[in-house]
Design an enzyme around this catalytic site. Structure first.
Site, short mmCIF file in Angstrom:
data_model
loop_
_atom_site.label_atom_id
_atom_site.label_comp_id
_atom_site.label_asym_id
_atom_site.label_seq_id
_atom_site.Cartn_x
_atom_site.Cartn_y
_atom_site.Cartn_z
N ASP A 11 43.64 82.93 81.16
CA ASP A 11 45.06 82.92 81.49
C ASP A 11 45.82 82.34 80.29
OD1 ASP A 11 47.29 83.20 83.06
OD2 ASP A 11 47.01 81.31 84.13
N ASP A 126 49.27 88.83 81.06
CA ASP A 126 48.78 87.58 80.46
C ASP A 126 47.49 87.04 81.04
OD1 ASP A 126 49.76 86.72 82.88
OD2 ASP A 126 50.68 84.93 82.07
N GLU A 127 46.78 87.84 81.83
CA GLU A 127 45.49 87.32 82.31
C GLU A 127 44.46 88.42 82.52
OE1 GLU A 127 45.64 86.12 86.73
OE2 GLU A 127 47.47 85.29 85.91
#
Length: 382
Positions: A11, A126-127
């Site tokens: 993350d 974003d992860e």
DNA sequence: TCTGGGGTCCTAGGACCC
DNA sequence: TCTGGGGTCCTAGGACCC
């Protein structure tokens, strides 16, 4: 007995805000908030700290997309209205979202990860999840990936390493920013059970509220409660799932390939529109949404078999209407026509603040233009 | 002047067919 | 002339996630 997997959840730390800090290093250490719409007059030529927009100067309906840790310390978190955050942190610097830039950095950090593993599950900008060999030293391996991302992108990330996705996801939250957390089944009682239930990915505000009303506040409380009680208040499926996650059980596989199911575009107006008085403006906005959706379908080589619309009213109630098309389409003209039909079926009892259009039943345009399964022209003997 | 935009998945009811 | 149950498709709404 299956060999234990080592799943990593990675993350990025305060992703959008961190990307902005690469562009404006002079803002490091300041409370910075990313959110709201870019105004046409805005540019990217800021140099002086005092030339940046402050949160207190914001007017409109935007929300916080991300905030730096300094802004979070002042109580400003994702999803909060910008007007509300301005009361908490009037001096915080406000930057408009620049999704093109975030997408570019997203592509870059994922590319770095692919130098270490053959595939990952994409969980958004974003992860990601990926699997690593459990036999080696997983923590050292994760650290190498973390450093490589730092060197290549100038961005930090946090990771959770665990035998399943559920625990890996919980782990990545535990030592932010720039942390690595290794969790095993033996940590469930001591580390997972004290957590509030809403920390579990899949228990949102509604379910958390219901659980708390039942006296179930922590994951440990959830683990202690008989399943018959959960079944009384939730569906059988969700109740069974709650029981599983409370004990750290999760056997979901990584999903490294997936086809898009729907594509939508929506917009919240700067003021509420009246269906009659603002007819022209509403029509123009609808045209624009259809055009944007069509452009994106064409760019990705997709057609849709169904069209839907969404309206959000002044009181925040949402209605949707959806319809199957006679033939798959991707043109703005065809989308607009079907959207018009859907809109006619909505009761316009209040002013509207948001309109959206959605394409579902996506197929590649090659596939869609090929003949469908052939039906005989006549069926012959019945 | 509270509350964005882009997704996925699940549930539930009605139509329709056998 | 009245009874049913199962299965699938379609649509609407809602919870949740990033």
């Amino acid at each position: 007995v299956k060999p234990q997997r080592c799943i990593v959840h990675l993350d990025m730390d305060a992703f959008f805000a961190s990307v902005e800090l690469l562009r404006y290093p002079q803002l490091r250490g300041q409370p910075v908030v990313v959110g709201g719409r870019r105004k046409n007059s805005e540019d990217h030529t800021h140099v002086q700290l005092d030339s940046f927009t402050r949160l207190r100067d914001y007017v409109g309906r935007g929300v916080v997309t991300t905030s730096t840790y300094e802004a979070r310390a002042l109580g400003v978190f994702s999803g909060m209205g910008l007007m509300q955050s301005a009361r908490l942190a009037p001096q915080a610097i406000l930057l408009p979202s620049d999704f093109q830039a975030y997408k570019e950095y997203s592509r870059r950090f994922k590319e770095v990860v692919l130098q270490f593993v053959s595939a990952f599950e994409d969980r958004g900008i974003d992860e990601i999840y990926f699997e690593i060999e459990a036999c080696s030293d997983p923590r050292a391996f994760a650290l190498r990936i973390q450093r490589a991302i730092g060197e290549a992108c100038g961005l930090s990330c946090s990771m959770g390493l665990a035998p399943n996705k559920l625990l890996a996801k919980l782990g990545s939250e535990m030592r932010k920013p720039n942390g690595i957390t290794v969790l095993g089944y033996e940590d469930i009682e001591s580390v997972i059970w004290p957590l509030p239930v809403q920390k579990i990915n899949g228990i949102g505000p509604k379910s958390a509220k219901k659980l708390v009303a039942l006296g179930i506040e922590s994951v440990g409380d959830l683990a202690a409660v008989p399943n018959t009680l959960l079944e009384k208040h939730f569906g059988a499926r969700y109740a069974a799932w709650l029981g599983d996650v409370a004990h750290g059980r999760d056997d979901r596989a990584l999903v490294t390939e997936r086809e898009p199911k729907s594509m939508s575009r929506e917009t919240t107006f700067e003021r509420n529109f009246h269906i009659v008085r603002d007819r022209a403006e509403l029509a123009a906005q609808t045209d624009q949404l259809c055009q944007r959706l069509s452009d994106d379908l064409i760019r990705r080589g997709l057609m849709c078999r169904s069209i839907g619309v969404k309206a959000k009213f002044a009181d925040f109630t949402v209605v949707t209407r959806e319809t199957k098309l006679m033939a798959a389409t991707q043109t703005a003209r065809a989308l607009r026509k079907a959207v018009g039909e859907c809109l006619k079926r909505i009761q316009w009892h209040q002013e509207v603040r948001l309109l959206g259009v959605k394409a579902t039943g996506l197929v590649s345009d090659q596939e869609a233009t090929e003949p469908r399964a052939q039906l005989p022209l006549w069926t012959g003997l019945e």
